[in-house]
Design an enzyme around this catalytic site. Structure first.
Site, short mmCIF file in Angstrom:
data_model
loop_
_atom_site.label_atom_id
_atom_site.label_comp_id
_atom_site.label_asym_id
_atom_site.label_seq_id
_atom_site.Cartn_x
_atom_site.Cartn_y
_atom_site.Cartn_z
N ASP A 192 0.83 -1.20 0.00
CA ASP A 192 0.00 0.00 0.00
C ASP A 192 0.86 1.26 0.00
OD1 ASP A 192 -2.29 1.52 0.04
OD2 ASP A 192 -2.61 1.33 2.20
N ARG A 240 0.17 7.55 -2.99
CA ARG A 240 0.52 8.60 -2.03
C ARG A 240 2.01 8.94 -2.11
NH1 ARG A 240 -1.12 6.19 3.36
NH2 ARG A 240 -1.36 4.26 2.18
N ARG A 268 0.44 9.40 -10.10
CA ARG A 268 0.24 8.15 -9.37
C ARG A 268 0.87 6.96 -10.09
NH1 ARG A 268 -3.46 7.42 -5.45
NH2 ARG A 268 -3.97 5.36 -6.30
N HIS A 296 3.29 3.44 -9.06
CA HIS A 296 3.08 2.03 -9.36
C HIS A 296 4.32 1.42 -10.02
CE1 HIS A 296 -0.98 2.30 -8.03
NE2 HIS A 296 -1.38 3.08 -9.02
N ASN A 320 -10.27 -2.58 -6.33
CA ASN A 320 -9.45 -1.65 -7.12
C ASN A 320 -10.08 -1.29 -8.46
OD1 ASN A 320 -6.23 -3.00 -6.01
ND2 ASN A 320 -7.44 -1.28 -5.22
N ARG A 326 1.72 -5.12 6.14
CA ARG A 326 1.03 -4.07 5.39
C ARG A 326 1.81 -2.78 5.50
NH1 ARG A 326 -5.17 -2.50 4.29
NH2 ARG A 326 -4.71 -0.67 3.04
N ARG A 381 -5.40 -2.56 8.70
CA ARG A 381 -6.50 -3.46 8.38
C ARG A 381 -6.06 -4.41 7.27
NH1 ARG A 381 -8.34 1.69 6.60
NH2 ARG A 381 -8.15 1.96 4.34
N LEU A 382 -6.85 -5.47 7.05
CA LEU A 382 -6.50 -6.47 6.05
C LEU A 382 -7.05 -6.16 4.67
CD1 LEU A 382 -6.87 -9.81 8.05
CD2 LEU A 382 -4.77 -8.73 7.25
N GLU A 408 0.37 -13.76 11.95
CA GLU A 408 0.89 -12.62 12.69
C GLU A 408 0.84 -11.41 11.76
OE1 GLU A 408 1.70 -12.79 15.86
OE2 GLU A 408 1.26 -14.94 15.90
#
Length: 231
Positions: free
Chosen positions: A15, A19, A28, A32, A63, A177, A183-184, A196
């Site tokens: 992620d 940004r 953007r 990528h 997405n 992450r 979050r997942l 974990e």
């Protein structure tokens, strides 16, 4: 890396590309492109650490809500990467599998994925899994529907696990992450029941060898009891 308790399977939610690009006054899509370079490094680092399976959350079903131009750039980036690196992938013994609704992708990308998967299927040095057009909820629903078609009236955990997209792949021991979110985001929901979790604010294009090492060091400190009491 003898001091590390190395996970057999690492999953990564990559992620922060967009940004990172905006932060660096770029479009953007540049983020990528940089993110693919980092993913390539992470594959090599994973092999070096002794990880056997690496799953990268490449494109989620959610997405599709992104701008059409960005989606097309991402897909073309994936195709171009495989075209340019196929020989090296094969020489390095990397087996590539895809996790998700591959048949719903544009034909050019779908054909590329199936070709890569077939060509690399006998490689045994390292397992790279790309979650592409993937959603954890959808995987669970698809597994249930497959079991229903078998005519079963009661569903067991074993039934579910043998009907997941890649039932032969062990569950992830560690999920990382980047990007600061905690979050997942619909990633490996069934498989991550006892994973974990490691979250970092580092944006994916800035993810480094040191950051990866820190995640593995943190994992090495964890006590994985799977519901049991420590003896």
């Amino acid at each position: 890396m003898n001091f590390l308790k190395v996970p057999k399977h690492v999953g990564i939610i990559m992620d922060g590309n967009g940004r990172w690009a905006i932060k660096n006054n770029r479009e953007r899509n540049y983020g990528h492109k940089k993110g693919v370079e980092v993913a390539e490094n992470v594959i090599e680092w994973s092999k070096e650490f002794g990880v056997d399976y690496l799953t990268l959350y490449t494109f989620s079903q959610e997405n599709w809500k992104r701008p059409k131009e960005e989606i097309e750039f991402l897909f073309e980036l994936i195709i171009r990467y495989f075209e340019e690196n196929l020989n090296r992938i094969i020489e390095n013994g990397v087996k590539i599998s895809f996790l998700g609704k591959i048949d719903d992708l544009p034909k050019s990308l779908k054909d590329t994925c199936k070709e890569i998967q077939n060509i690399s299927k006998n490689n045994k040095e390292f397992n790279l899994i790309l979650a592409l057009n993937y959603g954890g909820k959808q995987e669970i629903v698809d597994a249930v529907n497959k079991i229903i078609k078998e005519g079963k009236e009661e569903i067991t955990i074993e039934d579910m696990e043998r009907n997941l997209y890649l039932p032969h792949v062990p569950n992830p021991d560690l999920i990382i992450r980047t990007g600061g979110e905690v979050r997942l985001s619909n990633f490996l929901l069934w498989e991550s029941a006892y994973s974990e979790l490691y979250f970092t604010k580092t944006l994916w294009p800035d993810f480094s060898y040191e950051e990866y090492l820190n995640a593995l060091k943190d994992y090495s400190k964890r006590e994985r009891r799977f519901g049991a009491i420590k003896q």
